[in-house]
Write a protein that holds these residues in place. Structure first.
Motif, PDB file in Angstrom:
ATOM      1  N   ARG A  74       0.828  -1.217   0.000  1.00  0.00           N
ATOM      2  CA  ARG A  74       0.000   0.000   0.000  1.00  0.00           C
ATOM      3  C   ARG A  74       0.858   1.261   0.000  1.00  0.00           C
ATOM      4  N   ILE A  75       2.140   1.114   0.339  1.00  0.00           N
ATOM      5  CA  ILE A  75       3.049   2.260   0.353  1.00  0.00           C
ATOM      6  C   ILE A  75       3.741   2.364  -1.000  1.00  0.00           C
ATOM      7  N   LYS A  76       3.546   3.490  -1.659  1.00  0.00           N
ATOM      8  CA  LYS A  76       4.109   3.731  -2.993  1.00  0.00           C
ATOM      9  C   LYS A  76       5.254   4.738  -2.884  1.00  0.00           C
ATOM     10  N   ILE A  77       6.468   4.283  -3.167  1.00  0.00           N
ATOM     11  CA  ILE A  77       7.637   5.164  -3.140  1.00  0.00           C
ATOM     12  C   ILE A  77       7.682   5.950  -4.444  1.00  0.00           C
ATOM     13  N   THR A  78       7.790   7.267  -4.358  1.00  0.00           N
ATOM     14  CA  THR A  78       7.766   8.095  -5.564  1.00  0.00           C
ATOM     15  C   THR A  78       8.654   9.329  -5.397  1.00  0.00           C
ATOM     16  N   ALA A  79       9.106   9.850  -6.520  1.00  0.00           N
ATOM     17  CA  ALA A  79       9.912  11.085  -6.509  1.00  0.00           C
ATOM     18  C   ALA A  79       9.447  11.995  -7.635  1.00  0.00           C
ATOM     19  N   PHE A  80       8.134  12.057  -7.834  1.00  0.00           N
ATOM     20  CA  PHE A  80       7.594  12.807  -8.976  1.00  0.00           C
ATOM     21  C   PHE A  80       7.883  14.307  -8.903  1.00  0.00           C
ATOM     22  N   GLU A  81       8.181  14.827  -7.714  1.00  0.00           N
ATOM     23  CA  GLU A  81       8.483  16.259  -7.606  1.00  0.00           C
ATOM     24  C   GLU A  81       9.693  16.634  -8.465  1.00  0.00           C
ATOM     25  N   ALA A  82      10.691  15.743  -8.502  1.00  0.00           N
ATOM     26  CA  ALA A  82      11.903  16.022  -9.284  1.00  0.00           C
ATOM     27  C   ALA A  82      11.578  16.169 -10.764  1.00  0.00           C
ATOM     28  N   ALA A  83      10.715  15.299 -11.275  1.00  0.00           N
ATOM     29  CA  ALA A  83      10.345  15.343 -12.699  1.00  0.00           C
ATOM     30  C   ALA A  83       9.635  16.645 -13.053  1.00  0.00           C
ATOM     31  N   HIS A  84       8.911  17.208 -12.086  1.00  0.00           N
ATOM     32  CA  HIS A  84       8.159  18.448 -12.317  1.00  0.00           C
ATOM     33  C   HIS A  84       8.895  19.680 -11.787  1.00  0.00           C
ATOM     34  N   GLN A  85      10.113  19.460 -11.265  1.00  0.00           N
ATOM     35  CA  GLN A  85      10.945  20.539 -10.731  1.00  0.00           C
ATOM     36  C   GLN A  85      10.205  21.367  -9.682  1.00  0.00           C
ATOM     37  N   ILE A  86       9.562  20.659  -8.759  1.00  0.00           N
ATOM     38  CA  ILE A  86       8.808  21.310  -7.685  1.00  0.00           C
ATOM     39  C   ILE A  86       9.688  21.391  -6.439  1.00  0.00           C
ATOM     40  N   ARG A  87       9.733  22.560  -5.820  1.00  0.00           N
ATOM     41  CA  ARG A  87      10.533  22.764  -4.617  1.00  0.00           C
ATOM     42  C   ARG A  87       9.700  22.818  -3.340  1.00  0.00           C
ATOM     43  N   TYR A  88       8.468  23.302  -3.450  1.00  0.00           N
ATOM     44  CA  TYR A  88       7.688  23.572  -2.247  1.00  0.00           C
ATOM     45  C   TYR A  88       6.469  22.664  -2.119  1.00  0.00           C
ATOM     46  N   THR A  89       6.214  22.246  -0.882  1.00  0.00           N
ATOM     47  CA  THR A  89       5.091  21.354  -0.588  1.00  0.00           C
ATOM     48  C   THR A  89       3.767  21.934  -1.067  1.00  0.00           C
ATOM     49  N   ALA A  90       3.576  23.237  -0.903  1.00  0.00           N
ATOM     50  CA  ALA A  90       2.307  23.863  -1.324  1.00  0.00           C
ATOM     51  C   ALA A  90       2.054  23.619  -2.817  1.00  0.00           C
ATOM     52  N   ASP A  91       3.118  23.690  -3.633  1.00  0.00           N
ATOM     53  CA  ASP A  91       2.978  23.459  -5.070  1.00  0.00           C
ATOM     54  C   ASP A  91       2.712  21.980  -5.370  1.00  0.00           C
ATOM     55  N   THR A  92       3.370  21.098  -4.614  1.00  0.00           N
ATOM     56  CA  THR A  92       3.141  19.659  -4.772  1.00  0.00           C
ATOM     57  C   THR A  92       1.683  19.321  -4.509  1.00  0.00           C
ATOM     58  N   LEU A  93       1.155  19.824  -3.407  1.00  0.00           N
ATOM     59  CA  LEU A  93      -0.223  19.507  -3.038  1.00  0.00           C
ATOM     60  C   LEU A  93      -1.227  20.091  -4.028  1.00  0.00           C
ATOM     61  N   ALA A  94      -0.945  21.278  -4.532  1.00  0.00           N
ATOM     62  CA  ALA A  94      -1.835  21.888  -5.529  1.00  0.00           C
ATOM     63  C   ALA A  94      -1.890  21.029  -6.787  1.00  0.00           C
ATOM     64  N   MET A  95      -0.737  20.505  -7.225  1.00  0.00           N
ATOM     65  CA  MET A  95      -0.707  19.657  -8.417  1.00  0.00           C
ATOM     66  C   MET A  95      -1.427  18.334  -8.170  1.00  0.00           C
ATOM     67  N   ILE A  96      -1.203  17.730  -7.008  1.00  0.00           N
ATOM     68  CA  ILE A  96      -1.870  16.470  -6.675  1.00  0.00           C
ATOM     69  C   ILE A  96      -3.380  16.660  -6.677  1.00  0.00           C
ATOM     70  N   LYS A  97      -3.827  17.748  -6.085  1.00  0.00           N
ATOM     71  CA  LYS A  97      -5.271  18.014  -6.008  1.00  0.00           C
ATOM     72  C   LYS A  97      -5.872  18.201  -7.394  1.00  0.00           C
ATOM     73  N   ALA A  98      -5.171  18.950  -8.255  1.00  0.00           N
ATOM     74  CA  ALA A  98      -5.674  19.222  -9.605  1.00  0.00           C
ATOM     75  C   ALA A  98      -5.746  17.955 -10.462  1.00  0.00           C
ATOM     76  N   ARG A  99      -4.805  17.041 -10.261  1.00  0.00           N
ATOM     77  CA  ARG A  99      -4.713  15.847 -11.117  1.00  0.00           C
ATOM     78  C   ARG A  99      -5.498  14.653 -10.603  1.00  0.00           C
ATOM     79  N   ASN A 100      -6.040  14.738  -9.400  1.00  0.00           N
ATOM     80  CA  ASN A 100      -6.717  13.577  -8.808  1.00  0.00           C
ATOM     81  C   ASN A 100      -8.068  13.945  -8.201  1.00  0.00           C
ATOM     82  N   PRO A 101      -8.998  14.442  -9.021  1.00  0.00           N
ATOM     83  CA  PRO A 101     -10.316  14.776  -8.473  1.00  0.00           C
ATOM     84  C   PRO A 101     -11.017  13.528  -7.929  1.00  0.00           C
ATOM     85  N   GLY A 102     -11.702  13.712  -6.811  1.00  0.00           N
ATOM     86  CA  GLY A 102     -12.460  12.595  -6.244  1.00  0.00           C
ATOM     87  C   GLY A 102     -11.660  11.680  -5.336  1.00  0.00           C
ATOM     88  N   VAL A 103     -10.367  11.982  -5.156  1.00  0.00           N
ATOM     89  CA  VAL A 103      -9.528  11.202  -4.246  1.00  0.00           C
ATOM     90  C   VAL A 103      -9.382  12.000  -2.945  1.00  0.00           C
TER      91      VAL A 103
END
Length: 198
Positions: A74-103
């Motif tokens: 159930r634990i998924k190891i990921t480093a997707f922030e590097a691929a998107h060149q994201i530095r800040y948690t606020a930006d990470t969460l905004a992208m996750i929210k936009a790409r995963n409606p209903g989750v």
């Protein structure tokens, strides 16, 4: 970004994990169990803007170490922030929210991060994006009373007995979860004061 289906509850556990250790695994395990999560995304960040990066191991090495430490599917190891060149948690969460409606997502963090949470870039935006679960860490138990985040969002704290409902709660919402604690720290391990597995 790991695959997830609508309606699922997913914990987001981010950090530099430099190196990862049993204390991190314990936080992930407690979060999965107490929050009744379907998945937990273990997000290995490229770096931490608030920490000295001179001793930061390469991202690929930290990923391999995280994968060696975790055995729960159930634990998924990921480093997707590097691929998107994201530095800040606020930006990470905004992208996750936009790409995963209903989750239903919940941000997971150790209590040792709570004292400095107000120094994070757009920290209030983070608290307004997803619910937050703060997992107890040695020496940080009282942080949920004294930290600026805890005081600012005191009205949004729910009792830890209601933790299973947190992921489906509307942000801001947060809880402090007590439980077993590991005294391990990445800093001590890097400085040779502790062994990674202990």
């Amino acid at each position: 970004m790991p695959f997830v289906e609508k309606g699922m509850t997913v914990g987001l556990f981010g950090g530099s994990f430099n190196p990862p250790h049993a204390g991190h695994a314990l936080v992930a395990e407690i979060a999965l169990r107490r929050l009744k999560l379907d998945q937990l995304w273990w997000i290995v960040t490229p770096g931490n803007p608030l920490k000295d990066t001179r001793h930061l191991a390469p991202l690929a090495e930290r990923l391999v170490r995280c994968e060696a430490l975790i055995h729960d599917p159930r634990i998924k190891i990921t480093a997707f922030e590097a691929a998107h060149q994201i530095r800040y948690t606020a930006d990470t969460l905004a992208m996750i929210k936009a790409r995963n409606p209903g989750v239903h997502f919940v941000w997971i963090m150790g209590a040792d991060n709570l004292a400095d949470f107000h120094r994070w870039q757009r920290w209030q935006k983070i608290a307004l994006t997803f619910p937050i679960a703060v997992i107890d860490r040695p020496g940080s138990t009282l942080a949920f009373l004294s930290s600026r985040m805890a005081k600012t969002f005191d009205y949004a704290r729910i009792d830890e007995t209601d933790a299973p409902m947190l992921a489906r709660s509307k942000a801001p919402a947060w809880t402090f979860i007590h439980g077993p604690r590991s005294s391990l720290s990445s800093t001590d391990i890097r400085n040779g004061a502790a062994k990674p597995k202990g």
